[in-house]
Design a protein around this motif. Structure first.
Motif, PDB file in Angstrom:
ATOM      1  N   UNK B  68      -6.412   7.160  -3.839  1.00 52.63           N
ATOM      2  CA  UNK B  68      -6.457   7.523  -2.424  1.00 52.63           C
ATOM      3  C   UNK B  68      -5.411   8.606  -2.182  1.00 52.63           C
ATOM      4  N   UNK B  69      -5.853   9.713  -1.584  1.00 57.55           N
ATOM      5  CA  UNK B  69      -4.927  10.808  -1.303  1.00 57.55           C
ATOM      6  C   UNK B  69      -4.274  10.574   0.060  1.00 57.55           C
ATOM      7  N   UNK B  70      -2.968  10.726   0.088  1.00 55.69           N
ATOM      8  CA  UNK B  70      -2.215  10.473   1.313  1.00 55.69           C
ATOM      9  C   UNK B  70      -1.504  11.744   1.756  1.00 55.69           C
ATOM     10  N   UNK B  71      -1.369  11.893   3.060  1.00 55.47           N
ATOM     11  CA  UNK B  71      -0.573  12.985   3.609  1.00 55.47           C
ATOM     12  C   UNK B  71       0.720  12.381   4.134  1.00 55.47           C
ATOM     13  N   UNK B  72       1.822  12.866   3.626  1.00 58.35           N
ATOM     14  CA  UNK B  72       3.140  12.348   4.004  1.00 58.35           C
ATOM     15  C   UNK B  72       3.226  10.829   3.844  1.00 58.35           C
ATOM     16  N   UNK B  73       2.409  10.310   2.952  1.00 54.33           N
ATOM     17  CA  UNK B  73       2.431   8.872   2.715  1.00 54.33           C
ATOM     18  C   UNK B  73       1.938   8.039   3.875  1.00 54.33           C
ATOM     19  N   UNK B  74       1.449   8.704   4.919  1.00 51.61           N
ATOM     20  CA  UNK B  74       1.090   7.964   6.134  1.00 51.61           C
ATOM     21  C   UNK B  74      -0.404   7.933   6.407  1.00 51.61           C
ATOM     22  N   UNK B  75      -1.033   9.031   6.087  1.00 51.15           N
ATOM     23  CA  UNK B  75      -2.455   9.117   6.413  1.00 51.15           C
ATOM     24  C   UNK B  75      -3.261   9.159   5.125  1.00 51.15           C
ATOM     25  N   UNK B  76      -4.300   8.348   5.051  1.00 53.70           N
ATOM     26  CA  UNK B  76      -5.194   8.423   3.903  1.00 53.70           C
ATOM     27  C   UNK B  76      -6.288   9.420   4.250  1.00 53.70           C
ATOM     28  N   UNK B  77      -6.485  10.428   3.405  1.00 53.33           N
ATOM     29  CA  UNK B  77      -7.456  11.467   3.754  1.00 53.33           C
ATOM     30  C   UNK B  77      -8.590  11.633   2.745  1.00 53.33           C
ATOM     31  N   UNK B  78      -8.522  10.918   1.645  1.00 52.68           N
ATOM     32  CA  UNK B  78      -9.601  11.123   0.664  1.00 52.68           C
ATOM     33  C   UNK B  78      -9.568  10.003  -0.350  1.00 52.68           C
ATOM     34  N   UNK B  79     -10.744   9.565  -0.736  1.00 56.43           N
ATOM     35  CA  UNK B  79     -10.840   8.560  -1.798  1.00 56.43           C
ATOM     36  C   UNK B  79     -11.622   9.169  -2.938  1.00 56.43           C
TER      37      UNK B  79
END
Lengths: 253, 802, 413
Positions: B68-79
């Motif tokens: 799972x790709x995270x932005x700033x560790x807060x938002x999941x944006x891609x699996x």
């Protein structure tokens, strides 16, 4: 493979392309969904009007036209073909504002939504229906805005959009190569659809590298391209062992 | 006056000319263009550092590795699929790819809710604190226990392949209720069949990665059967064209031209529900022509030849039974398959070195007729597939830390002494199984005892069950309905209390085994994000409830948290010190034979836990089914002696053996001349998870247009009722009626109606609600006479123009 | 009431009647403006357009109206340009003002509709700023705006001939000087419009991914480039004549000599015949060579509702028949037949523009793709109808307040 599109671009050693093995494709749609997630493709409560939906990777259902029990279907995922024809692709040739251009070092047919004036000439010119128009303002349920990918800007109403071969991944890979002191011109990457495909039907790579998997598969006896007679020189190549599928690749076959 | 006008005109002309010379119009044009590029109502996602976290997907039981790709560790944006994971090797199913739309769904339940108005009233839900909710529930449970009626608590979970199931069992056992069910699945009947033929109630596994000939009886291998990600990956490898690699042949036996049928090398269309008869016909030819595994039949099988029972009576064996009863000509009459073709198919199957018969119905969400399961097992037995190196086995259980033996106090003992509610029916079937339909049926009619509390976990039976209205009828009788759903689904809507679980990706879970796969498998699904809302892991809720209840219940569930419970399980796995952690996709556990050596590559429990937390999985070689045999004969039983024990005194010989024993659908064929068959689409989620918007986008407009569902009908069948493409129609079955439109589809068998599962939700949001019709509401569930499992194969139906 | 503005010695209907007429037109325009605002605010989703039909009614009407507005450039070309070699063309001076006014209406109206057609009208000027020289649409954008400016310049002296304005000395001088320069503008306009009509034809012709539309050609220009120009020349003056006749009918006056009509008839007849010959050759070459090289047969392109009937209507009923009428002296002497021929001529060109725009993209190019049908919505009809009404307003105002027809006084004595 006539490949004569390639001779037009002798300067670059890179030509990204895709091979889709229709014998492996089961039509599950993972590629399309991954594409939507990666590229922030807008969706609406009712998506059943297929002529108004935004789709970069469309799954076409091919049928062999026979009756039960000889009836068979095959699925054909259709990204942008990133046409390599002559001096221009059908769409880049017609755009009045240079919003869509082919990058001659990679072969990407790019589209810049913020420059697009929404005249839709490119959509009309594209025989593959690879382009979609933003008929509405894109709107995500508020909670879902959190899952938007920051690497791809959501598009605005009134512009055209299409598959980019996930070129932002390529540029990210180049950046990483530069940072690592490697040659950015040799980097490879995988677009979201190829990454997601559970059967490995989608292979992506440099068509100009004779040792790449795509280059080898593109020479397979099962290989064909869509509408080859139009000489749009697509960089997406399909594989199928079924004659009835080949027959639907072009008119008059 | 005229001067004034002239002056005005001059001024106006001057103004226009002057303005054009200034930068104002040009700047305005530029600004307006920039404005169109930055419309504030178009969201602009927050940028930031991109990181990836590996875990295992829990959207189904498939056990696929994901990143799972995270932005700033807060938002999941891609699996994406984890390319190093041996189950899916980097691929994903569409539901997995769309998983974030479930995590970020607007219809998530954000805090515990209590229904303050009448059931089903969405406006009646009031937020309630976790403390109050737990107090309320535990008080209720405590009161029932002290009243001596702990058995009046029932639970159903959709999580049958994680440690949540043993935890539920531990909880209910310690508490004192026998009423625990899982959502129906084909594994239910397969486990019964396995216990009859092999003496072990385990799910059946197929070494499809080692097969070169796959004969599939109705299994929707590409419709989501087994582990979707795993199966698709295997299918891809079958179609791999490499020099020197023999092509894998897939033969699909199925009435409907499904995707699997289309993608198969051969498709054998059979009459609906007659796949087992064809299997027996093939068995006949193999037996007659001595094409079966003679060694196995002679040395390792019971009841192949005629035999003598405990009373000394001579019983017919499978060989003579199948020779007498399933001659190709007769099988042809049943199945509609040409006798010649049956013979050829049998020889082809027998001739292949590594041929396997798999079976199931569609994606595998419904139990099968047990006699039919036995028939397919028998076919594999004839092929020698249970021998060492064979292609069929039992799903091995990883040696996880065992749960402590529950200590039963008087209350619990009393409660457990009562029959499970489905067994209180006037004539319960001879074998006990996960008969959830039977349970609901009894509960809705005149139960031996009332169900005071009904707990629903990771399941949405009010929608997803075949004959789903059964759940609503039963729930209406329940004193308190508690849903642990993360979503305001159909079941949560009719609950009195909603105690939201963390969503997948927010919670720690595990996966035990890959459905249908032969190797041993264990994985942890570590959370990738902290919970978004005020939710709690249902495992933790159960542990808290146990503490509240105190006494032996608390003793039976001594763990501080669900995590510590899982750690203990992994400790057990580490202590067994076998198997290994798969670090990359070169590891192919599916290609291992039973007993193949696997070099253990973890140090200790801590090391194993850490590696599992990083998204790696543990695997081990398959189990040898013959080593595990626990039948009375100590052999594979073609004639099941266990059936002789449970069936009415001295049953006929054939009732102990695999046979074609279809249940007749109800209804008058004159009134209902067609058969309705439901099916799954890979791009349409029909289980616990509602179809996310990304997948809705995939549905073709001849399946869903606006809110209209298209039933798939053969053109000739449609013509007989005067229907044309897109025409509006009514489908009526003995169970219900629905307005649909029809798509003329030559892949559908004439005289049948094919209807997709997964549409017709009444809950959720505008992206889901009201689209199409729930096919589960039209089908008829028939209780298998041996197990009481709710089977579905076809429902008599009528189609007419609306 | 408005007598002071009406040209000297001419009779016009009472002002209230004129006002009512204007009000009626303005009401329709109001409806169109409302539709236009709806499109601008809500987006193009209110139209019948979709991803298959990127072009629809807006473009069809634009193309048709611009073809019919070609009367301005072609009459100007004949009158100012070649009348010194063919003195009989001087006769066209009797109708040249009207031709210019119609051209003005058509081009400005088309520009307004084009503004609605693009998804991002505020970025419309990108066509100049980021111009792609390969694109036929760039040529269109440049030519259409430049020629619209030329038409404004051509219209200005006519406006300045208004009695009141003419009294203003500087305006009189200005207008008179413009008159002197008109030949220059007319020829510039001719050049621009020639290219413009052609590039509109190039729009479908260059789409090499679209076998129905694509044409081989000469140098960078596909055959449709020339056919569009020729067809515009063959129908523009006919449209001018038709409008002139309409005004005559509405005002119950004679405004131009009958021989002017007859001369236009001869010119149109000749051009239409030439067009039909070339169009026929083009169609045959396309049907027998271009399309087969793409693997398609002529019959692949025609399916209900866009059937072969369109081809017969375009080239037969609205092509051959008017050409025969216009070229047969006896037939064109008959007023009914004459104006029927003009009308058919204009309809035929309209069908051609529809076929090249809408039908061209209805044809599925991928063999497994579906035929789609396009149905415009009110939001497309309204602005188009309003544009026609806008033209009617301009023509009405011009007729009432400007000396448009030099012969009017003499013919209605």
């Amino acid at each position: 493979m006539s490949g004569n599109g390639h001779s037009e671009h002798p300067e670059s050693a890179v030509r990204f392309g895709m091979v889709i093995d229709l014998d492996k494709c089961t039509g599950c749609g993972a590629c399309t969904v991954a594409c939507q997630q990666e590229n922030n493709i807008a969706f609406r409560p009712d998506e059943s009007n297929k002529l108004r939906t935004i789709s970069w990777m469309t799954l076409y259902r091919l049928e062999n036209g026979q009756d039960y029990p000889d009836h068979r279907v095959a699925y054909l995922p259709r990204p942008c073909m990133h046409c390599d024809s002559g001096h221009d692709a059908p769409c880049t040739f017609v755009c009045p504002v240079n919003a869509t251009k082919r990058d001659e070092t990679t072969g990407f047919v790019n589209h810049i939504p913020v420059r697009c004036i929404g005249c839709r000439y490119c959509m009309v010119a594209c025989p593959y229906h690879a382009r979609s128009f933003n008929w509405w303002d894109p709107k995500w349920p508020e909670t879902m805005e959190a899952m938007l990918n920051p690497e791809v800007s959501p598009r605005m109403r009134g512009v055209v959009e299409k598959c980019t071969f996930c070129h932002h991944r390529y540029y990210r890979a180049r950046d990483a190569a530069r940072a690592a002191g490697e040659d950015p011109d040799t980097v490879l990457y995988t677009p979201a659809c190829a990454e997601a495909c559970p059967t490995g039907a989608i292979v992506f790579g440099n068509l100009k590298d004779p040792h790449s998997e795509v280059a080898e598969l593109s020479k397979d006896s099962r290989a064909f391209r869509l509408l080859a007679k139009l000489h749009t020189e697509p960089k997406v190549i399909y594989l199928s062992r079924h004659a009835w599928v080949h027959k639907q690749s072009d008119n008059g076959l | 006056m005229s001067l004034g006008r002239r002056a005005f005109l001059q001024f106006a002309a001057g103004a226009v000319g002057g303005t054009l010379l200034t930068p104002i119009p040009w700047k305005l044009a530029d600004d307006s263009a920039i404005w169109t590029q930055n419309w504030s109502w178009r969201p602009s996602p927050e940028p930031g550092d991109l990181t990836e976290k590996a875990t295992v997907c829990r959207l189904c039981d498939g056990g696929c590795g994901i990143r799972v790709r995270l932005v700033n560790g807060r938002r999941a944006v891609y699996i994406k699929g984890n390319p190093k994971h041996p189950v899916n090797r980097g691929g994903l199913c569409p539901l997995g790819a769309a998983g974030l739309q479930l995590l970020y769904a607007p219809y998530r339940v954000q805090q515990p809710l209590k229904q303050t108005a009448s059931r089903g009233d969405l406006g009646g839900f009031q937020p309630i604190s976790w403390d109050d909710a737990m107090k309320e529930l535990s008080t209720r449970l405590g009161a029932l226990r002290s009243k001596g009626t702990p058995h009046s608590v029932a639970a159903v979970t959709g999580d049958s392949r994680s440690s949540m199931l043993p935890l539920w069992r531990q909880f209910l056992t310690s508490y004192g209720s026998p009423n625990l069910f899982t959502m129906p699945s084909e594994a239910d009947s397969k486990a019964v069949a396995a216990s009859l033929a092999l003496g072990r109630p385990a799910d059946i596994a197929f070494a499809l990665e080692r097969a070169d000939y796959v004969l599939s009886f109705g299994a929707g291998l590409l419709e989501g059967w087994g582990s979707c990600g795993h199966m698709q990956s295997i299918y891809g490898s079958w179609r791999e064209q490499r020099p020197g690699k023999p092509p894998v042949v897939l033969v699909q036996v199925e009435p409907r031209g499904s995707i699997t049928a289309s993608k198969a090398d051969r498709w054998i269309p059979v009459n609906p529900g007659t796949e087992a008869a064809l299997a027996l016909g093939i068995a006949h030819v193999m037996v007659r022509e001595k094409l079966y595994d003679l060694d196995f039949a002679a040395a390792s099988a019971f009841g192949f030849e005629d035999w003598f029972d405990a009373w000394g009576t001579k019983r017919q064996g499978f060989k003579n039974f199948v020779l007498a009863a399933y001659k190709p000509a007769e099988v042809s009459g049943i199945t509609g398959v040409d006798p010649q073709r049956i013979e050829e198919l049998a020889r082809e199957f027998a001739r292949q070195e590594r041929a396997v018969a798999v079976w199931g119905q569609d994606a595998g969400a419904t139990p099968n007729n047990v006699y039919h399961d036995l028939a397919f097992l028998a076919l594999n037995a004839l092929k020698g597939n249970f021998k060492r190196g064979g292609l069929v086995g039992l799903m091995p259980e990883p040696p996880l830390g065992a749960l402590p033996q529950p200590v039963l106090d008087a209350y619990a003992s009393h409660g457990l002494s009562r029959d499970r509610l489905d067994r209180t029916a006037p004539q319960p079937p001879p074998l006990s199984a996960n008969a959830f339909h039977a349970f609901l049926d009894v509960m809705a009619r005149e139960p031996a005892y009332p169900v005071e509390v009904l707990l629903v976990h990771e399941a949405n039976p009010a929608y997803a069950l075949s004959e789903n209205h059964l759940f609503a009828d039963a729930a209406a009788k329940a004193g308190l309905v508690v849903s642990f759903s993360s979503f305001m689904d159909e079941t949560a809507v009719m609950a009195d209390l909603v105690l939201p679980n963390h969503a997948v990706f927010e919670r720690l879970d595990d996966v035990i085994g890959v459905p249908g796969a032969p190797f041993a498998y264990y994985a942890l699904a570590a959370p990738v994000l902290p919970p978004r809302y005020n939710t709690r892991h249902t495992g933790d809720v159960l542990l808290t409830l146990a503490r509240f209840l105190g006494g032996t219940v608390a003793e039976g569930l001594p763990w501080e948290s669900y995590e510590s419970f899982l750690r203990e399980r992994v400790q057990g796995l580490a202590a067994a010190y076998r198997g290994a952690v798969a670090k990359d996709a070169t590891v192919q556990p599916g290609r291992l034979e039973a007993g193949a050596p696997v070099k253990t590559n973890f140090k200790d429990a801590r090391d194993l836990w850490n590696q599992l937390q990083q998204g790696y999985c543990w695997y081990d070689a398959p189990a040898d089914p013959m080593e595990l045999l626990q039948t009375a004969s100590g052999q594979y039983e073609f004639a099941c002696q266990r059936l002789a024990e449970v069936l009415p005194p001295i049953p006929e010989d054939r009732f102990l053996m695999p046979q074609f024993a279809p249940l007749q659908p109800s209804g008058d064929p004159g009134e209902f001349p067609l058969l309705l068959m439901v099916y799954s689409e890979p791009a349409l989620s029909d289980g616990f998870y509602a179809n996310p918007p990304f997948m809705n986008k995939l549905l073709p407009d001849d399946l869903l247009l606006g809110n209209d569902l298209f039933a798939q009908v053969h053109p000739r069948t449609a013509a007989t009722v005067g229907l044309t493409e897109g025409g509006r129609a009514l489908i009526r079955t003995p169970r219900g009626e629905a307005a649909v439109r029809v798509h003329l589809n030559p892949a559908v068998r004439p005289e049948t109606i094919a209807m997709v599962r997964g549409l017709g939700h009444t809950a959720y949001d505008e992206y889901i609600q009201g689209k199409g019709t729930n096919a589960g509401g039209l089908v008829e569930v028939q209780m298998d006479p041996i197990t009481g499992l709710g089977t579905v194969w076809a429902t008599r139906a009528q189609l007419r123009r609306a | 009431m408005d007598k002071a503005l009406i040209p000297d010695g001419l009779k016009r209907c009472p002002f209230p009647i004129f006002a009512l007429w204007l009000l009626a037109l303005l009401a329709v325009i109001g409806w169109g403006v409302y539709a236009g605002l709806t499109v601008l605010l809500k987006g193009l989703n209110v139209t019948g357009l979709n991803n298959y039909f990127g072009f629809g009614l807006y473009i069809t009407v634009d193309l048709a109206i611009i073809a019919l507005g070609a009367g301005a450039f072609f009459s100007g070309f004949m009158y100012y340009g070649i009348s010194r070699f063919f003195p009989q063309l001087k006769e066209l001076g009797k109708i040249i003002n009207l031709a210019v006014i119609i051209g003005f209406c058509c081009y400005t109206g088309a520009l307004l509709v084009l503004l609605l057609e693009i998804g991002q009208p505020l970025r419309g000027w990108f066509g100049y700023w980021h111009a792609n020289v390969h694109s036929m649409l760039t040529e269109v954008i440049f030519c259409i705006t430049c020629y619209a400016i030329v038409l404004v310049i051509e219209f200005t002296p006519i406006i300045l001939e208004n009695r009141k304005l003419d009294q203003v000395k500087p305006l009189h001088v200005f207008g008179h000087s413009l008159h002197e320069l008109m030949a220059l503008f007319a020829l510039t306009g001719t050049f621009l419009s020639f290219f413009h009509q052609g590039s509109l034809g190039g729009v479908p012709g260059v789409m090499f991914g679209r076998p129905f539309a694509y044409r081989t050609g000469f140098f960078i220009w596909p055959w449709t480039f020339f056919l569009f120009t020729l067809s515009a020349m063959a129908s523009g003056p006919a449209f001018t004549a038709l409008v002139c006749r309409l005004i005559e009918k509405a005002t119950r006056k004679r405004l131009v000599d009958h021989n002017v009509y007859l001369m236009i008839a001869k010119i149109q007849g000749g051009l239409l015949l030439a067009y039909l010959i070339f169009k026929g050759m083009d169609t045959l070459y396309w049907a027998l060579d271009t399309a087969p090289s793409f693997g398609q047969k002529l019959t692949d392109f025609y399916r209900a509702p866009y059937g072969m009937w369109l081809l017969f209507a375009e080239l037969g009923i609205c092509g051959v028949i008017p050409a025969v009428i216009l070229l047969t002296p006896k037939a064109r002497e008959n007023n009914h037949l004459l104006f029927l021929a003009f009308f058919l001529d204009c309809v035929g060109i309209g069908i051609n523009r529809f076929v090249m725009t809408v039908q061209a993209i209805a044809i599925p190019v991928m063999p497994f793709d579906e035929w789609a049908v396009y149905v415009p919505t009110w939001a497309e009809w309204a602005p188009c109808v309003a544009m026609l009404c806008y033209g009617a307003v301009i023509v009405s105002l011009s007729y009432r307040y400007l000396p448009v027809f030099p012969q009017e006084k003499e013919l209605n004595r």
